[in-house]
Design a protein around this motif. Sequence first.
Motif, short mmCIF file in Angstrom:
data_model
loop_
_atom_site.label_atom_id
_atom_site.label_comp_id
_atom_site.label_asym_id
_atom_site.label_seq_id
_atom_site.Cartn_x
_atom_site.Cartn_y
_atom_site.Cartn_z
N VAL A 54 0.83 -1.20 0.00
CA VAL A 54 0.00 0.00 0.00
C VAL A 54 0.87 1.25 0.00
O VAL A 54 0.59 2.23 -0.72
N LEU A 55 1.94 1.23 0.80
CA LEU A 55 2.85 2.37 0.83
C LEU A 55 3.54 2.55 -0.52
O LEU A 55 3.77 3.69 -0.96
N MET A 104 -11.33 3.59 0.17
CA MET A 104 -12.51 2.83 0.60
C MET A 104 -12.25 1.33 0.55
O MET A 104 -12.73 0.58 1.41
N THR A 105 -11.50 0.88 -0.45
CA THR A 105 -11.17 -0.55 -0.54
C THR A 105 -10.28 -0.98 0.61
O THR A 105 -10.43 -2.09 1.15
N ILE A 106 -9.36 -0.11 1.01
CA ILE A 106 -8.43 -0.45 2.08
C ILE A 106 -9.11 -0.45 3.44
O ILE A 106 -8.95 -1.40 4.24
N PHE A 107 -9.88 0.58 3.73
CA PHE A 107 -10.38 0.79 5.09
C PHE A 107 -11.79 0.28 5.33
O PHE A 107 -12.27 0.35 6.46
N THR A 108 -12.47 -0.21 4.31
CA THR A 108 -13.80 -0.78 4.51
C THR A 108 -13.69 -2.26 4.85
O THR A 108 -13.12 -3.02 4.07
N PRO A 109 -14.20 -2.70 6.00
CA PRO A 109 -14.18 -4.13 6.31
C PRO A 109 -14.97 -4.91 5.26
O PRO A 109 -16.05 -4.50 4.86
N ASN A 196 -6.07 -5.96 2.38
CA ASN A 196 -7.41 -6.24 2.88
C ASN A 196 -8.01 -7.35 2.04
O ASN A 196 -7.59 -7.60 0.91
N CYS A 197 -9.00 -8.01 2.61
CA CYS A 197 -9.78 -8.97 1.83
C CYS A 197 -10.79 -8.22 0.98
O CYS A 197 -11.30 -7.17 1.37
N PHE A 205 -16.10 -1.15 -4.26
CA PHE A 205 -14.99 -0.22 -4.16
C PHE A 205 -13.75 -0.75 -4.88
O PHE A 205 -13.02 0.00 -5.52
N PHE A 206 -13.55 -2.07 -4.80
CA PHE A 206 -12.41 -2.68 -5.49
C PHE A 206 -12.57 -2.57 -7.00
O PHE A 206 -11.60 -2.27 -7.71
#
Length: 434
Positions: A54-55, A104-109, A196-197, A205-206
Amino acid sequence: MSGGDGRLGHVITNPEGELPPPATAPDSPRRPKQPSLLQRPCMYLACFVKSLPVLFISGIVGWSYYAYVIALLLYAMMDNPIEQILCGILYHYFFIMFFWSYGMTIFTPPGRVPDNWHLSRHATAALSSAKSEDEWKETLAKVGSKMGCNTKQRSVQGALRYCEKCECIKPDRAHHCSVCEICILKMDHHCPWVNNCVGFRNYKFFMLFLCYALLYCIFIAATSARYFVRFWSDSLSLGTAKYHIIFVFLVSILFTISIFSLFWYHVYLVTQNRSTLEQFRAPVFEDQAADKEGWSLGSLNNFKEVFGMNPLLWPFPVSTSVGDGLYFPHRRAKQFNNYHSIANSDNRVAETPTRTLVNPIISGAGTISTTQTIHSSHASSVQQSGHISALSGTVSPLSATEVVLDTNGHTRTVPVHPAYHGIDGVAPSEVVIQ
């Protein structure tokens, strides 16, 4: 408190002479154990390593912003203000939508199995004490029925799908992620680039992340190609900005090639209503049939299941997916003819008895032609016709057609084997010659 014998803390036993059972809390689903103090440093290090992709992506996009806005827009396009304005507006639109979707893809469970799908300690012990596989299946079925876990999908062995690590019954299309260490609703895959999954709650979002990433790279490559060529064909010199433009063009081409195939692969999966896991292994249903098309409701309805019913919200990374991630309509149930019926998963087709109508017609040549119509409760009708010779007593083969509803709700006529619904032909006893 001391008793008559002078001892302190004397325990009072029950009438049978046994110690009373210890007081326990009400039976409830198990909670995952919290990491110990010794495990936390390793856990933090693992989280940092997982965040490196991600970084890396964030760093590349951040540098591309400098290379495009500063080097290309402000320096290379300084002689053409109209081009500067148009490219600047479009670039920032793609840039904002890309980062919005990515975040949103990263931080949404992705969605985890709720607590009421987890087995209690008593139910887990009952499964552990099963003496055979059949007893284990029967026990799990009883537990699932008592918990109200109504699923249509089954394991390869024909049992309810159960996760031994999470100690829960898996809802339809849910799978256990070995990286996240939980069961994910409608799991597609675990993506290291978003750490994230990708599941039920962030699959839209993905998809938007892939879409805007592709558009972002194509836009940069298309608008910087002219200046990339000029650097080699004439003496255009912009100092160090020249190298930023060259590298941002090359990097955008590389990312366009890599993202292009992935994006269109997932577009295909969305139109087929399949996850990546279901593409490689077809889901098994209650009737023990594996069907890759089991969840498909037609291309448009499949698309709406992910992106929602409002087309105005499709381009934006806001939650509009239909359903709760626990129950899904499927084409094998026969009661979902269009996607509007997903809101009520308890729809039932009224049961009506099957009726068979035989209409004999005697022609002048002594030939009896019969038309046999079967009406059933499956929103279809079967018509069979044949000819019976009154003189020879022979019956010609019957032809059968069926009017069925396809996944889009349209009717079509298909040929059916003569043995459809157990009818092999018109029996001679059904025709009376006078």
